[in-house]
Design a protein around this motif. Structure first.
Motif, short mmCIF file in Angstrom:
data_model
loop_
_atom_site.label_atom_id
_atom_site.label_comp_id
_atom_site.label_asym_id
_atom_site.label_seq_id
_atom_site.Cartn_x
_atom_site.Cartn_y
_atom_site.Cartn_z
N ALA A 90 -6.96 -0.42 -26.68
CA ALA A 90 -7.98 -0.54 -25.56
C ALA A 90 -9.25 -1.16 -26.04
N ASP B 187 -14.16 -1.35 -14.09
CA ASP B 187 -12.77 -0.61 -14.07
C ASP B 187 -11.55 -1.46 -14.60
N MET C 151 -6.59 7.80 -20.75
CA MET C 151 -8.16 7.55 -20.73
C MET C 151 -8.56 7.36 -19.30
N ALA C 152 -7.95 6.90 -18.40
CA ALA C 152 -8.38 6.83 -16.98
C ALA C 152 -7.53 7.88 -16.06
N PHE D 232 -5.79 0.44 -20.19
CA PHE D 232 -6.23 1.69 -20.70
C PHE D 232 -5.32 2.43 -21.54
N GLU D 233 -5.55 3.27 -22.25
CA GLU D 233 -4.83 4.05 -23.21
C GLU D 233 -4.34 5.33 -22.30
N ARG E 267 -18.45 5.25 -16.26
CA ARG E 267 -18.04 5.76 -17.70
C ARG E 267 -19.36 6.61 -18.12
N PRO F 172 -9.51 -2.84 -17.21
CA PRO F 172 -9.48 -2.60 -18.87
C PRO F 172 -9.95 -3.82 -19.72
#
Length: 536
Positions: free
Chosen positions: A4, A95, A430-431, A426-427, A135, A97
């Motif tokens: 990411a 938003d 992460m989200a 996203f990892e 974020r 990635p």
């Protein structure tokens, strides 16, 4: 496997910097350093500001590309007709990635964005300024910038200014979602399409634009339209911020003048000399092939002309060694999971489209290809926001761009190449997996509740699928496709509502005490041979 992207990747510039001026001096331009680098900014009347925007052909840099001068005049006219103060909103929600250019600007040059926003607020007579972010890093930087200028949301403030933090989800970046969240609702589209210029925050005319757009306006207001027009193309002057990732040696955000060859940008990031394809505009964008890359320059018109898109400014090449359909499937699955779960074209159509792409890869034949084309066609122009449209455009572009690979999968045994995961997602963790009704992320994962369908009572009314799309979808016979399922933690209230409102009293909730729940909160709705759950 591509990792990411960080919030602030490497930043480069081609030619003289404008938005990135001072980045070689400090990591973040606070107010004193910002003024040293850019100088002061004088106020400007509304019509003069609109004329400036029109002369430099300033269009929104968030993806839609709407002319800024038209938006400015529309808000001013609405405010005058109704006799109300308008609101100015900076959309810093980024938003996808694969997108980081607005995040970089907010983290490193927040005052340039505020310059443009305050210029507009004063010209319009606005008394409220909101900056939407998703974020933690952008929230901290923008709140610090507001404090450095003495701006707050205090009762006695002449201009109330604050940061609105929403969850990191694809749909929260939509203008309607951001406005709804500012008004205290969930950060999802309201289900009806209205013009923010007429009816935005608190029902007032609202000028909402992307963070980079306001920064570009601040540059143009300082140097004037003539100097601004000396950079880039005649019909699209100035610079563009791009996020370059995918199969590159150095993922980066780069500021380039319009008119720079796209292949030069790819070379700077260390892309393959002859990429198999380049995704332009992000995950709501379009693929172009290697031959087309040599024809394209960085501009909205040029990319449109060759079948690409500037969109949100994301550029993602892939190499010859990876399966393009497999790479696109990963994105399609992510897009399906990003649904707000409010309208059928999104929460039903996008998972079906992802399953259709998976069918093609797994040798589903021409029937699978035709089914995917039909699903993509059906979801367009029917959603509560642009998410289904953008996702369908991505899928249709994939089918069009990689015809040889498509034939290998549809008519043969596949292309034989691996899926390397070069398109960033996203990892894990992460989200957030749910969309909250406020500013904080929701709890994710499954609850200890399990919902059951009593088939002796069910009459196929379909209300359960309307209320609880996270669990229920309807099959071809009009009945739910699952008999029992775990309830996602964020959907517990909706599950209870579904039980209470079922006309046939065919649903029941029970506490599940048999251990931990699966990690995924979207049901496996496909039937038939060997289909995998989305997101695996």
């Amino acid at each position: 496997m591509n990792e990411a992207l960080p919030d602030v990747p490497e930043v480069r510039v081609v030619g003289l910097p404008q938005l990135t001026s001072g980045f070689d001096l400090v990591e973040r331009l606070d107010l004193p350093m910002h003024l040293k680098v850019h100088g002061p900014l004088e106020p400007m009347g509304g019509e003069k500001l609109a004329q400036l925007s029109e002369r430099i052909n300033l269009k929104g840099r968030g993806g839609a590309g709407f002319p800024f001068h038209k938006k400015l005049r529309s808000v001013a006219d609405s405010a005058i007709k109704r006799g109300v103060r308008p609101v100015v909103v900076v959309n810093g929600s980024e938003d996808e990635p694969a997108c980081r250019k607005d995040t970089v600007l907010i983290n490193r040059a927040p005052h340039l964005i505020l310059d443009g926003a305050l210029l507009v607020a004063e010209a319009l007579g606005a008394r409220t300024l909101v900056v939407g972010v998703t974020r933690e890093s952008t929230q901290r930087s923008m709140e610090a910038a507001l404090a450095e200028r003495g701006l707050s949301n205090g009762r006695r403030s002449a201009l109330k200014a604050f940061v609105q933090r929403n969850p990191i989800r694809m749909v929260t970046g939509a203008a309607a979602s951001l406005i709804r969240s500012i008004d205290g609702g969930p950060a999802v589209p309201p289900g009806r399409k209205t013009s923010a210029s007429v009816n935005g925050v608190g029902g007032a005319p609202t000028l909402l634009s992307n963070a980079e757009t306001f920064a570009q306006l601040a540059i143009a207001a300082r140097i004037g339209p003539e100097r601004y027009g000396n950079t880039g193309l005649y019909d699209e002057p100035g610079t563009v911020m791009l996020t370059v990732s995918g199969a590159v040696a150095r993922p980066m955000v780069i500021e380039v003048p319009t008119g720079v060859p796209l292949r030069y940008v790819l070379q700077l990031a260390g892309a393959p000399p002859v990429p198999q394809g380049v995704l332009t505009g992000g995950y709501h964008g379009k693929w172009i092939d290697a031959a087309t890359v040599n024809e394209a320059v960085v501009s909205r018109n040029s990319l449109d002309a060759v079948g690409g898109a500037l969109g949100a400014g994301a550029i993602l090449p892939i190499s010859q060694e990876t399966c393009p359909l497999g790479e696109s499937l990963r994105v399609a699955q992510w897009l399906a999971e990003e649904s707000a779960g409010q309208c059928g074209p999104c929460y039903l159509g996008l998972p079906a489209a992802a399953r259709g792409m998976e069918d093609i890869i797994n040798g589903g034949g021409p029937a699978a290809l035709e089914a995917l084309k039909q699903v993509a066609k059906n979801v367009k122009r029917r959603g509560a926001c642009s998410h289904p449209d953008g996702s369908a455009m991505f899928l249709e572009s994939t089918i069009k761009a990689f015809t040889d690979d498509l034939a290998a999968h549809v008519l043969g045994n596949g292309c034989g190449r691996p899926v390397e995961g070069v398109l960033p997602l996203f990892e894990e963790g992460m989200a957030p997996a749910g969309i909250s009704s406020g500013g904080a992320p929701q709890e994710t994962g499954d609850s200890r509740q399990k919902i059951f369908v009593d088939w002796t009572l069910c009459r196929g009314h379909g209300l359960c699928a309307d209320i609880l799309p996270e669990v229920f979808q309807l099959g071809a016979d009009g009945f739910p496709t699952v008999a029992q399922a775990k309830v996602p933690r964020f959907a517990e209230a909706k599950a209870l509502r579904a039980v209470r409102r079922c006309p046939a009293l065919a649903l029941r909730l029970e506490e599940d005490t048999r251990g931990s729940a699966p990690s995924r909160n979207l049901p496996v709705l496909s039937q038939g041979r060997g289909r995998r759950a989305l997101g695996r």
